[in-house]
Design a protein around this motif. Structure first.
Motif, PDB file in Angstrom:
ATOM      1  N   ALA A 125       0.852  -1.188   0.000  1.00  0.00           N
ATOM      2  CA  ALA A 125       0.000   0.000   0.000  1.00  0.00           C
ATOM      3  C   ALA A 125       0.884   1.233   0.000  1.00  0.00           C
ATOM      4  O   ALA A 125       1.993   1.223   0.546  1.00  0.00           O
ATOM      5  CB  ALA A 125      -0.932   0.011   1.213  1.00  0.00           C
ATOM      6  N   ILE A 144      -5.491   0.422   6.659  1.00  0.00           N
ATOM      7  CA  ILE A 144      -4.479   0.010   5.677  1.00  0.00           C
ATOM      8  C   ILE A 144      -3.784  -1.261   6.162  1.00  0.00           C
ATOM      9  O   ILE A 144      -3.560  -2.203   5.383  1.00  0.00           O
ATOM     10  CB  ILE A 144      -3.466   1.145   5.450  1.00  0.00           C
ATOM     11  CG1 ILE A 144      -4.153   2.330   4.763  1.00  0.00           C
ATOM     12  CG2 ILE A 144      -2.274   0.657   4.623  1.00  0.00           C
ATOM     13  CD1 ILE A 144      -3.348   3.615   4.787  1.00  0.00           C
ATOM     14  N   PHE A 154       3.421  -0.934   3.871  1.00  0.00           N
ATOM     15  CA  PHE A 154       2.786   0.343   3.572  1.00  0.00           C
ATOM     16  C   PHE A 154       3.843   1.431   3.630  1.00  0.00           C
ATOM     17  O   PHE A 154       4.564   1.566   4.621  1.00  0.00           O
ATOM     18  CB  PHE A 154       1.681   0.657   4.579  1.00  0.00           C
ATOM     19  CG  PHE A 154       1.142   2.068   4.460  1.00  0.00           C
ATOM     20  CD1 PHE A 154       0.687   2.549   3.240  1.00  0.00           C
ATOM     21  CD2 PHE A 154       1.108   2.904   5.561  1.00  0.00           C
ATOM     22  CE1 PHE A 154       0.201   3.857   3.123  1.00  0.00           C
ATOM     23  CE2 PHE A 154       0.613   4.197   5.460  1.00  0.00           C
ATOM     24  CZ  PHE A 154       0.163   4.678   4.247  1.00  0.00           C
TER      25      PHE A 154
END
Length: 285
Positions: A125, A144, A154
């Motif tokens: 992400a 997330i 992420f």
């Protein structure tokens, strides 16, 4: 003047301002990619994006980094670009189509509420200068984290501290003073909300991320002149529009005039070089 922060109003006005600024943010796309290209590359590397991956792009905007991720994952992978502004996502979808990329999808979604996404679906992400503007950054980070598979990463690009980002902090300071806005307090959204020492690491850790790293990327804004930088910010920076809404037309004009005068200090023989420093903050589920 003191005012209490209302996250619901903030989010509503943020959406409205980005709906208004969407066309300009798209139009200034080449300038944005020149400015944030190195930081974007660093973010994508830190997220460990590779062929056939499924990538989530939160607060994707007009999608410059979306396209870069889509090229990395290839036809066997996919990128889902989410944003609170449907209009700006239309531009993201358009540029993906124009680039011949069929592996990009868009979804109008509040980055603080990603519960509609399948848990553990994404290999990576990213978020480029988006997470900083969320009123509830912890909710966004938790969502997330949930969307990532175990071991997925992420990576977010955020501004560091105001003193390292004069191209933006000077306009913010001028507008804040003229509009009589109170100084931001810890935990409130804004361009520098994750830039302080240890702030981003603490937020990531609280959401369950591990192996958190922070990398500094100098990202000067290079344009022909300070006046051109002001035109860039005036047309496309939703955060500044939001702050300026407290002023009348004459007050806004006076603010922009002062901003132009102050940013002229960064003009030189080679043009304008506005100080900007990005942090690439990465964590693993």
């Amino acid at each position: 003047m003191t005012t209490s922060f209302d996250p619901i109003v903030f989010k509503r006005t943020t959406r409205a301002q980005w709906e208004d600024a969407a066309e300009a943010w798209h139009r200034w796309g080449p300038t944005i990619e020149d400015w944030l290209g190195e930081a974007t590359d660093a973010m994508l590397r830190a997220a460990d994006i590779s062929k056939d991956d499924r990538v989530l792009d939160v607060a994707a905007g007009a999608g410059g980094q979306t396209l870069a991720a889509a090229r990395l994952v290839g036809s066997g992978g996919s990128v889902l670009a989410t944003d609170i502004s449907p209009t700006i996502l239309e531009y993201a979808a358009r540029v993906a189509t124009e680039a011949g990329l069929s592996n990009v999808e868009t979804l109008e979604a509040d980055g603080e509420n990603l519960s509609a996404l399948e848990e553990g679906r994404y290999d990576a992400a990213i978020s480029r200068v988006g997470l900083i503007y969320f009123p509830d950054q912890q909710a966004a980070l938790t969502g997330i984290h949930r969307a990532l598979r175990p071991g997925g990463k992420f990576s977010a690009a955020v501004y560091s501290t105001p003193d390292r980002n004069g191209f933006f902090s000077i306009p913010v300071g001028i507008i804040r003073r003229r509009a009589e806005l109170p100084p931001p307090v810890p935990g409130q959204p804004g361009p520098f909300s994750l830039g302080g020492p240890g702030v981003a690491e603490k937020a990531y850790s609280a959401a369950g991320f591990r192996d958190i790293t922070v990398t500094t990327v100098p990202s000067p804004v290079r344009l022909p002149s300070a006046a051109e930088c002001v035109r860039f910010e005036r047309e496309s920076f939703g955060a500044l529009h939001q702050m300026l809404s407290r002023l009348d037309e004459d007050g806004r004009a006076a603010a922009w005039q002062e901003i132009t005068e102050q940013l002229a200090q960064f003009d030189g023989p080679q043009g304008f070089a506005g100080p900007c420093e990005m942090l690439i903050v990465t964590g693993t589920r």
